[in-house]
Write an enzyme that holds these catalytic residues in place. Structure first.
Site, mmCIF file in Angstrom:
data_model
loop_
_atom_site.group_PDB
_atom_site.id
_atom_site.type_symbol
_atom_site.label_atom_id
_atom_site.label_comp_id
_atom_site.label_asym_id
_atom_site.label_seq_id
_atom_site.Cartn_x
_atom_site.Cartn_y
_atom_site.Cartn_z
ATOM 1 N N LYS A 105 0.824 -1.202 0.000
ATOM 2 C CA LYS A 105 0.000 0.000 0.000
ATOM 3 C C LYS A 105 0.872 1.271 0.000
ATOM 4 O O LYS A 105 2.069 1.201 0.295
ATOM 5 C CB LYS A 105 -0.897 -0.014 1.246
ATOM 6 C CG LYS A 105 -1.858 -1.201 1.320
ATOM 7 C CD LYS A 105 -2.718 -1.112 2.573
ATOM 8 C CE LYS A 105 -3.689 -2.267 2.684
ATOM 9 N NZ LYS A 105 -4.634 -2.099 3.825
ATOM 10 N N TYR B 27 -12.642 -3.387 -2.163
ATOM 11 C CA TYR B 27 -13.116 -3.261 -0.776
ATOM 12 C C TYR B 27 -14.642 -3.160 -0.744
ATOM 13 O O TYR B 27 -15.206 -2.381 0.031
ATOM 14 C CB TYR B 27 -12.471 -2.037 -0.113
ATOM 15 C CG TYR B 27 -11.005 -2.229 0.250
ATOM 16 C CD1 TYR B 27 -10.561 -3.387 0.877
ATOM 17 C CD2 TYR B 27 -10.068 -1.230 -0.010
ATOM 18 C CE1 TYR B 27 -9.213 -3.566 1.218
ATOM 19 C CE2 TYR B 27 -8.724 -1.396 0.340
ATOM 20 C CZ TYR B 27 -8.310 -2.560 0.950
ATOM 21 O OH TYR B 27 -6.987 -2.732 1.294
ATOM 22 N N ASN C 115 -1.724 0.236 7.120
ATOM 23 C CA ASN C 115 -1.161 -1.039 7.593
ATOM 24 C C ASN C 115 -0.336 -1.775 6.535
ATOM 25 O O ASN C 115 -0.220 -2.993 6.553
ATOM 26 C CB ASN C 115 -2.259 -1.915 8.192
ATOM 27 C CG ASN C 115 -3.385 -2.179 7.228
ATOM 28 O OD1 ASN C 115 -3.306 -1.800 6.058
ATOM 29 N ND2 ASN C 115 -4.427 -2.840 7.693
ATOM 30 N N HIS D 128 -1.825 -5.457 1.800
ATOM 31 C CA HIS D 128 -3.070 -6.218 1.647
ATOM 32 C C HIS D 128 -2.692 -7.653 1.326
ATOM 33 O O HIS D 128 -1.765 -7.898 0.555
ATOM 34 C CB HIS D 128 -3.922 -5.663 0.498
ATOM 35 C CG HIS D 128 -5.003 -6.618 0.100
ATOM 36 N ND1 HIS D 128 -6.177 -6.736 0.804
ATOM 37 C CD2 HIS D 128 -5.067 -7.563 -0.898
ATOM 38 C CE1 HIS D 128 -6.925 -7.686 0.252
ATOM 39 N NE2 HIS D 128 -6.273 -8.203 -0.786
ATOM 40 N N GLU E 206 -9.172 -11.550 -6.987
ATOM 41 C CA GLU E 206 -8.312 -10.367 -6.850
ATOM 42 C C GLU E 206 -7.169 -10.380 -7.864
ATOM 43 O O GLU E 206 -6.807 -9.337 -8.415
ATOM 44 C CB GLU E 206 -7.763 -10.304 -5.417
ATOM 45 C CG GLU E 206 -8.866 -9.990 -4.403
ATOM 46 C CD GLU E 206 -8.394 -9.982 -2.959
ATOM 47 O OE1 GLU E 206 -7.204 -10.257 -2.703
ATOM 48 O OE2 GLU E 206 -9.224 -9.684 -2.093
HETATM 49 P P1 ADP Z 1 -7.555 -6.768 6.247
HETATM 50 O O1 ADP Z 1 -6.794 -5.825 5.346
HETATM 51 O O2 ADP Z 1 -6.794 -7.095 7.505
HETATM 52 O O3 ADP Z 1 -8.048 -8.004 5.526
HETATM 53 P P2 ADP Z 1 -10.273 -5.568 6.152
HETATM 54 O O4 ADP Z 1 -10.599 -6.325 4.908
HETATM 55 O O5 ADP Z 1 -11.268 -5.622 7.272
HETATM 56 O O6 ADP Z 1 -8.852 -5.990 6.783
HETATM 57 O O7 ADP Z 1 -10.075 -4.018 5.804
HETATM 58 C C1 ADP Z 1 -9.422 -3.645 4.616
HETATM 59 C C2 ADP Z 1 -8.572 -2.420 4.906
HETATM 60 O O8 ADP Z 1 -9.417 -1.312 5.224
HETATM 61 C C3 ADP Z 1 -7.639 -2.573 6.109
HETATM 62 O O9 ADP Z 1 -6.441 -3.241 5.787
HETATM 63 C C4 ADP Z 1 -7.408 -1.120 6.497
HETATM 64 O O10 ADP Z 1 -6.434 -0.503 5.670
HETATM 65 C C5 ADP Z 1 -8.773 -0.497 6.213
HETATM 66 N N1 ADP Z 1 -9.623 -0.493 7.425
HETATM 67 C C6 ADP Z 1 -10.255 -1.543 7.987
HETATM 68 N N2 ADP Z 1 -10.940 -1.174 9.089
HETATM 69 C C7 ADP Z 1 -10.720 0.156 9.218
HETATM 70 C C8 ADP Z 1 -11.153 1.172 10.171
HETATM 71 N N3 ADP Z 1 -11.956 0.867 11.191
HETATM 72 N N4 ADP Z 1 -10.720 2.430 9.997
HETATM 73 C C9 ADP Z 1 -9.932 2.764 8.964
HETATM 74 N N5 ADP Z 1 -9.509 1.878 8.027
HETATM 75 C C10 ADP Z 1 -9.874 0.601 8.157
#
Ligand code: ADP
Length: 153
Positions: free
Chosen positions: A9, A49, A112, A115, A126
């Site tokens: 990212k 997403y 974070n 992905h 994907e």
């Molecule tokens: P992951 O990436 O761990 O599979 P998710 O699919 O739930 O998690 O979420 C996709 C991405 O959206 C996360 O990696 C993060 O960057 C963002 N995200 C998820 N939850 C939040 C939140 N509460 N606030 C801000 N960004 C979020």
């Protein structure tokens, strides 16, 4: 072998973590089958997403993901989806276990750095979303016989 989709990212690209993440992928023994830099836009992020589009923080996710180009990768390996998900760690970097990518390299739930596909089924969708078929390469690394035992392939 399974394939999984990885995105480095903007929080990885801007913080100079591309090499760190790719280094860990190589050292683990995952095969890089595809890799390119691309600029994401809201259209592809609404697909990628889709499960978060109705969340109040979705505009913030879009903003963070279009901030600069990303690196997309297709990785291959036995149980590659689960293996890379576990290497990634839980969503919030402050809660992710030390030793995971998020646990070692970030402090945020949104910024974070990586992905990782969460299932074999989603990985297929994907990979098709981010790569053309000709951008995925089939080759056998010379070290494969030292990466897996005979009965694991
Ligand atoms: P992951 O990436 O761990 O599979 P998710 O699919 O739930 O998690 O979420 C996709 C991405 O959206 C996360 O990696 C993060 O960057 C963002 N995200 C998820 N939850 C939040 C939140 N509460 N606030 C801000 N960004 C979020």
């Amino acid at each position: 072998m399974e394939q999984t989709l990885v995105i480095l990212k903007p929080s990885a690209v801007e913080r100079g973590l591309i090499g760190e993440v790719i280094g860990r992928i190589e050292k683990k023994g995952l095969i890089i089958s595809g890799m390119k830099m691309m600029q994401l836009d809201e259209k592809i992020l609404r697909e990628h997403y889709a499960h978060l589009v109705d969340k109040p923080f979705f505009p913030s996710i879009v903003e963070s993901m279009v901030a600069c180009p990303v690196i997309v990768m297709c990785l291959k390996g036995v149980e590659a989806v689960r293996v890379f998900r576990e290497m990634t760690g839980v969503t919030n970097g402050r809660k992710a276990a030390p030793g995971t990518l998020r646990g070692d390299y970030c402090m945020s739930g949104q910024m974070n750095i990586v992905h990782a596909s969460d299932s074999v089924e989603n990985a297929k969708i994907e990979i098709a979303r981010f790569f053309k078929p000709e951008e995925i390469f089939e080759y056998t690394p010379a070290n494969l016989t030292f990466t897996y035992g005979n009965d694991e392939l």
